[in-house]
Design an enzyme around this catalytic site. Structure first.
Site, PDB file in Angstrom:
ATOM      1  N   GLU A 271       0.871  -1.186   0.000  1.00  0.00           N
ATOM      2  CA  GLU A 271       0.000   0.000   0.000  1.00  0.00           C
ATOM      3  C   GLU A 271       0.901   1.226   0.000  1.00  0.00           C
ATOM      4  OE1 GLU A 271      -3.315   1.015  -0.257  1.00  0.00           O
ATOM      5  OE2 GLU A 271      -2.248   2.921  -0.187  1.00  0.00           O
TER       6      GLU A 271
ATOM      7  N   THR B 158     -12.324   3.328  -1.138  1.00  0.00           N
ATOM      8  CA  THR B 158     -13.375   2.520  -0.513  1.00  0.00           C
ATOM      9  C   THR B 158     -13.930   3.248   0.714  1.00  0.00           C
ATOM     10  OG1 THR B 158     -12.342   0.518  -1.340  1.00  0.00           O
ATOM     11  CG2 THR B 158     -13.897   0.248   0.477  1.00  0.00           C
TER      12      THR B 158
ATOM     13  N   GLY C  34     -24.074   1.422   0.239  1.00  0.00           N
ATOM     14  CA  GLY C  34     -24.060   0.031   0.631  1.00  0.00           C
ATOM     15  C   GLY C  34     -23.577  -0.824  -0.517  1.00  0.00           C
TER      16      GLY C  34
ATOM     17  N   HIS D  23     -20.060  13.606  -9.613  1.00  0.00           N
ATOM     18  CA  HIS D  23     -21.071  13.720  -8.559  1.00  0.00           C
ATOM     19  C   HIS D  23     -21.550  15.169  -8.569  1.00  0.00           C
ATOM     20  CE1 HIS D  23     -23.138  13.679  -4.777  1.00  0.00           C
ATOM     21  NE2 HIS D  23     -22.962  12.378  -4.682  1.00  0.00           N
TER      22      HIS D  23
ATOM     23  N   GLU E 235     -25.888  12.571  -1.231  1.00  0.00           N
ATOM     24  CA  GLU E 235     -27.146  12.501  -1.960  1.00  0.00           C
ATOM     25  C   GLU E 235     -28.346  12.540  -1.002  1.00  0.00           C
ATOM     26  OE1 GLU E 235     -26.488   9.321  -4.806  1.00  0.00           O
ATOM     27  OE2 GLU E 235     -26.308  11.093  -6.049  1.00  0.00           O
TER      28      GLU E 235
ATOM     29  N   ARG F 173     -30.466  15.753  -0.784  1.00  0.00           N
ATOM     30  CA  ARG F 173     -31.553  15.881  -1.759  1.00  0.00           C
ATOM     31  C   ARG F 173     -32.623  14.821  -1.495  1.00  0.00           C
ATOM     32  NH1 ARG F 173     -28.485  14.784  -6.687  1.00  0.00           N
ATOM     33  NH2 ARG F 173     -26.770  14.413  -5.259  1.00  0.00           N
TER      34      ARG F 173
ATOM     35  N   ARG G  94     -26.802  10.707 -11.272  1.00  0.00           N
ATOM     36  CA  ARG G  94     -25.728  11.682 -11.042  1.00  0.00           C
ATOM     37  C   ARG G  94     -25.287  12.348 -12.338  1.00  0.00           C
ATOM     38  NH1 ARG G  94     -22.304   7.765  -6.981  1.00  0.00           N
ATOM     39  NH2 ARG G  94     -23.589   8.171  -5.166  1.00  0.00           N
TER      40      ARG G  94
ATOM     41  N   HIS H 240     -15.868  11.692  -9.341  1.00  0.00           N
ATOM     42  CA  HIS H 240     -16.256  10.804  -8.255  1.00  0.00           C
ATOM     43  C   HIS H 240     -15.739   9.378  -8.448  1.00  0.00           C
ATOM     44  CE1 HIS H 240     -18.469   9.692  -4.802  1.00  0.00           C
ATOM     45  NE2 HIS H 240     -19.320   8.923  -5.432  1.00  0.00           N
ATOM     46  N   HIS H 241     -15.888   8.845  -9.651  1.00  0.00           N
ATOM     47  CA  HIS H 241     -15.527   7.433  -9.865  1.00  0.00           C
ATOM     48  C   HIS H 241     -15.065   7.280 -11.305  1.00  0.00           C
ATOM     49  CE1 HIS H 241     -16.107   3.101  -8.755  1.00  0.00           C
ATOM     50  NE2 HIS H 241     -16.082   2.982 -10.068  1.00  0.00           N
TER      51      HIS H 241
ATOM     52  N   GLU I 125     -11.783  -0.769  -8.763  1.00  0.00           N
ATOM     53  CA  GLU I 125     -11.901   0.427  -9.608  1.00  0.00           C
ATOM     54  C   GLU I 125     -10.805   0.521 -10.672  1.00  0.00           C
ATOM     55  OE1 GLU I 125     -12.582   4.046  -7.327  1.00  0.00           O
ATOM     56  OE2 GLU I 125     -12.762   5.229  -9.156  1.00  0.00           O
TER      57      GLU I 125
ATOM     58  N   ARG J 149     -22.233   4.223 -13.246  1.00  0.00           N
ATOM     59  CA  ARG J 149     -22.231   3.232 -12.164  1.00  0.00           C
ATOM     60  C   ARG J 149     -23.412   3.471 -11.238  1.00  0.00           C
ATOM     61  NH1 ARG J 149     -20.800   3.475  -7.006  1.00  0.00           N
ATOM     62  NH2 ARG J 149     -19.916   5.551  -7.223  1.00  0.00           N
TER      63      ARG J 149
ATOM     64  N   GLY K  46     -24.071   1.538  -5.046  1.00  0.00           N
ATOM     65  CA  GLY K  46     -24.107   0.184  -4.479  1.00  0.00           C
ATOM     66  C   GLY K  46     -23.324  -0.819  -5.298  1.00  0.00           C
TER      67      GLY K  46
HETATM   68  P1  ADP Z   1     -10.798  -0.366  -4.786  1.00  0.00           P
HETATM   69  O1  ADP Z   1     -12.105   0.258  -4.437  1.00  0.00           O
HETATM   70  O2  ADP Z   1     -10.744  -0.855  -6.165  1.00  0.00           O
HETATM   71  O3  ADP Z   1     -10.340  -1.338  -3.766  1.00  0.00           O
HETATM   72  P2  ADP Z   1      -9.401   1.796  -3.524  1.00  0.00           P
HETATM   73  O4  ADP Z   1      -9.225   3.162  -4.042  1.00  0.00           O
HETATM   74  O5  ADP Z   1     -10.310   1.598  -2.369  1.00  0.00           O
HETATM   75  O6  ADP Z   1      -9.779   0.878  -4.751  1.00  0.00           O
HETATM   76  O7  ADP Z   1      -7.988   1.198  -3.074  1.00  0.00           O
HETATM   77  C1  ADP Z   1      -6.873   1.236  -3.896  1.00  0.00           C
HETATM   78  C2  ADP Z   1      -5.643   1.322  -2.993  1.00  0.00           C
HETATM   79  O8  ADP Z   1      -4.462   1.120  -3.786  1.00  0.00           O
HETATM   80  C3  ADP Z   1      -5.490   2.683  -2.334  1.00  0.00           C
HETATM   81  O9  ADP Z   1      -5.337   2.506  -0.950  1.00  0.00           O
HETATM   82  C4  ADP Z   1      -4.237   3.263  -2.987  1.00  0.00           C
HETATM   83  O10 ADP Z   1      -3.512   4.111  -2.136  1.00  0.00           O
HETATM   84  C5  ADP Z   1      -3.459   2.015  -3.336  1.00  0.00           C
HETATM   85  N1  ADP Z   1      -2.477   2.177  -4.421  1.00  0.00           N
HETATM   86  C6  ADP Z   1      -2.655   2.871  -5.569  1.00  0.00           C
HETATM   87  N2  ADP Z   1      -1.546   2.805  -6.327  1.00  0.00           N
HETATM   88  C7  ADP Z   1      -0.645   2.054  -5.645  1.00  0.00           C
HETATM   89  C8  ADP Z   1       0.704   1.641  -5.894  1.00  0.00           C
HETATM   90  N3  ADP Z   1       1.360   2.016  -6.994  1.00  0.00           N
HETATM   91  N4  ADP Z   1       1.313   0.860  -4.984  1.00  0.00           N
HETATM   92  C9  ADP Z   1       0.675   0.508  -3.830  1.00  0.00           C
HETATM   93  N5  ADP Z   1      -0.574   0.890  -3.527  1.00  0.00           N
HETATM   94  C10 ADP Z   1      -1.246   1.644  -4.424  1.00  0.00           C
END
Ligand code: ADP
Length: 582
Positions: free
Chosen positions: A169, A178, A184, A376, A389, A392, A413, A516-517, A546, A556, A559
């Site tokens: 991470e 996330t 939900g 959004h 949301e 509203r 959205r 947003h996404h 994502e 999207r 949910g």
């Molecule tokens: P998903 O909803 O698909 O799980 P998230 O945005 O919740 O996606 O989580 C993706 C995670 O990956 C984030 O915590 C982000 O910091 C981490 N991340 C993104 N790029 C890298 C990278 N190059 N190396 C390590 N972690 C990464």
């Protein structure tokens, strides 16, 4: 980042008391010095211990800071300051206010000790020449990149299967985008639906998702999402992450969105449960470790290169799961795929920079629907704070600078965002009253962060917004009449009309669309295997969440992000495990 921090630093500095400047090159007076500054939730206290020539220790407290963000700054910045021997260290992205408060309070305490901060900066000890970066090699079966929802779900599966793996991470905290999921998880034919007498089917869930996505989604991925959703809910039960509260969400034909029992936001709930489970299972997440490159050998994935805080890693492995999330926080990347969105603010977590998409492309992965980016419609632009949301949904309306409504506020959205962008200045005001505030906890955060304008009369509110008072008063009167008659003749709104807006004081927040996404991404098949531009599976490369495209198509449904994360996170783990066993 440094720029933002220094701006916040100025703000925070203004809040802590000024101490007299000290003579240059003065030695410090050994001892422990305390100072405090305003953080995000409350005061942050710092106690700095110094010898004549060194910062030897720092204790930081700030009980009111958000544990997942400000808490990380409190935990990590003391060490960084001791290591650098200056208070001016990088703050934690996503926790800029807390970081700035720590820097401000530490600076004040050091000045009280007689430190010369300029000299400290000039002699800082964490510059590239001073830090010896180790080169480390690790060997494992699977590398999971990213500890958001998809990565952590995959990690739990892998650990429960007794598989060797590491999870990287890049941020100092887990959770990614996330943590931003408030609603939900969509799932059909679940035991909770059956127990609550709700009729639903996998086919209906799939059909709703295709329709919501303007039918450009990959039907096979959608079918997988829907058919594996009930067992994903069962699996969440087994790890103590029950989602029993079912309600209706936009674009669904029936009650299908599953939330925690107390109605709390699903994202933080799952991130907390997943982290706790990983801890219980003894999994160490390698934080502050950014994957930079996939290593290929003979056309197969063979490893990952990564940069940690103190070391560079070469991690040899058989399989990689990309769970790096989207690119909603990478505004250059957004602009490259969607020039029309240049300059749009983002609600995304700072780690959502599209690294996985870049790494996958470098080894030949195909991208799908990459230009499909969800806006959004109600994002406060100076703070990028998302106005939920529910405001509203509970009865608020949107008006333009002319003081008039311009849309059914509860359309999808993309439709509401498009309507806003057609208004003068491309923004709107979301208007609500005290009754709505009293019944929606989320509003307090907007008020305490100074996002709301407030007045005892509608005319008074209009004056603050530079809107013609008579026009805004007429708009409210027409709306309240529509609520009374349950008939919105102007825009055909049929939901969020239980209460009118007639209880003073009245409130307004200026909003506009925000990113947003990111719905597009790396192309995968139903086994979460990454597909190349040649249409072939890239051996050993899997992706979930994502970072991938195809599940959501052109829009999207609320949910479906959480469903995607949990369902495809699990599939990616199982596929990687099976691949390693071959
Ligand atoms: P998903 O909803 O698909 O799980 P998230 O945005 O919740 O996606 O989580 C993706 C995670 O990956 C984030 O915590 C982000 O910091 C981490 N991340 C993104 N790029 C890298 C990278 N190059 N190396 C390590 N972690 C990464």
């Amino acid at each position: 980042m440094r720029k933002i921090i220094s701006l916040m630093l100025c703000m925070a500095l203004a809040l802590c008391c000024i101490v007299p400047a000290v003579a240059e090159n003065a030695a410090m007076q050994p001892g422990t010095y305390e100072a405090e500054a305003q953080g995000f939730g409350g005061k942050v206290q710092v106690a700095v211990t110094v010898s004549e020539s060194e910062i030897t220790d720092i204790a930081i407290t700030g009980e009111l800071e958000t544990p997942a963000l400000g808490g990380v700054a409190i935990e990590t910045m003391g060490d960084a300051i001791v290591k650098a021997q200056t208070p001016h260290v990088d703050g934690v992205s996503g926790a800029t206010v807390t970081s700035a408060a720590i820097i401000a309070a530490a600076s004040e305490a050091l000045e009280a000790a007689g430190a010369n901060l300029e000299a400290m900066d000039a002699n800082r000890k964490d510059t590239a020449e001073d830090v010896v970066r180790e080169e480390k090699t690790l060997d494992t079966d699977i590398v999971i990149i990213g500890a958001g929802g998809a990565g952590m779900a995959a990690a739990i599966m892998a650990q429960q299967a007794g598989q060797q793996f590491v999870i990287l991470e890049k941020m100092p905290y887990v959770g990614g985008n996330t943590t931003k999921a408030t609603g939900g998880m969509n799932a059909a034919e679940t035991h909770y639906q059956k127990e609550q007498g709700i009729e639903d089917s996998v086919a209906l869930f799939a059909a709703d998702t295709m329709k919501g996505g303007h039918d450009i989604n990959d039907p096979a991925l959608v079918e997988t999402l829907a058919s594996k959703s009930a067992e994903a809910i069962d699996w969440l039960d087994t790890i103590g992450a029950e989602l029993p509260k079912i309600s209706f969400s936009g674009g669904a034909s029936t009650n299908r969105i599953h939330a925690p029992a107390d109605g709390s936001a699903v994202g933080n709930f799952l991130v907390d449960k997943f982290s706790a489970k990983l801890k219980e299972l003894g999994v160490d997440i390698m934080l502050n470790t950014k994957a930079t490159q996939l290593i290929m050998q003979d056309g197969k994935v063979a490893g990952v290169k990564a940069e940690g805080a103190d070391a560079n890693y070469t991690i040899n492995c058989k399989a990689v799961i990309l769970a790096t999330g989207g690119f909603g926080a990478n505004l250059d990347m957004i602009a490259s795929f969607r020039p029309d969105l240049q300059g749009t603010v983002t609600t995304n977590a700072p780690g959502a920079t599209g690294d996985g998409i870049v790494m996958a492309q470098e080894v030949g992965a195909a991208l799908v629907d990459i230009e499909q980016i969800q806006l959004h419609p109600t994002v406060e632009q100076t703070t990028s704070m998302l106005i939920t949301e529910s405001v509203r949904g509970d009865g608020a309306i949107l008006v333009n600078q002319g003081g008039k409504r311009f849309t059914n506020e509860l359309l999808t959205r993309d439709a509401v965002s498009a309507a806003e962008l057609e208004q003068e200045g491309c923004y709107a005001y979301i208007i609500f009253d005290q009754h709505l505030r009293d019944n929606l906890k989320a509003i307090e955060k907007y008020v305490t962060n100074g996002l709301t304008k407030q007045a005892d009369t509608i005319e008074g509110l209009a004056e603050q917004l530079n809107i013609d008072p008579a026009t805004l008063a007429q708009t409210l009167a027409d709306w309240n009449e529509a609520v009374k008659n349950k008939n919105d003749t102007a825009f055909g709104r049929t939901t969020g009309m239980e209460n009118d807006l007639s209880t003073a004081p009245y409130y307004a927040i200026q909003v506009a669309p925000g990113i947003h996404h990111t719905m597009g991404g790396v192309k995968i098949n139903t086994a979460a295997e990454v597909i190349s531009t040649e249409g072939e599976v890239i051996p050993g490369l899997f992706a979930a969440g994502e970072v991938t495209g195809g599940v959501h198509g052109g829009n999207r449904l609320g949910g479906n992000a959480v469903a995607d994360i949990v369902i495809f996170g699990r599939i990616a783990a199982q596929s990687a495990i099976d691949y390693c066993a071959k």
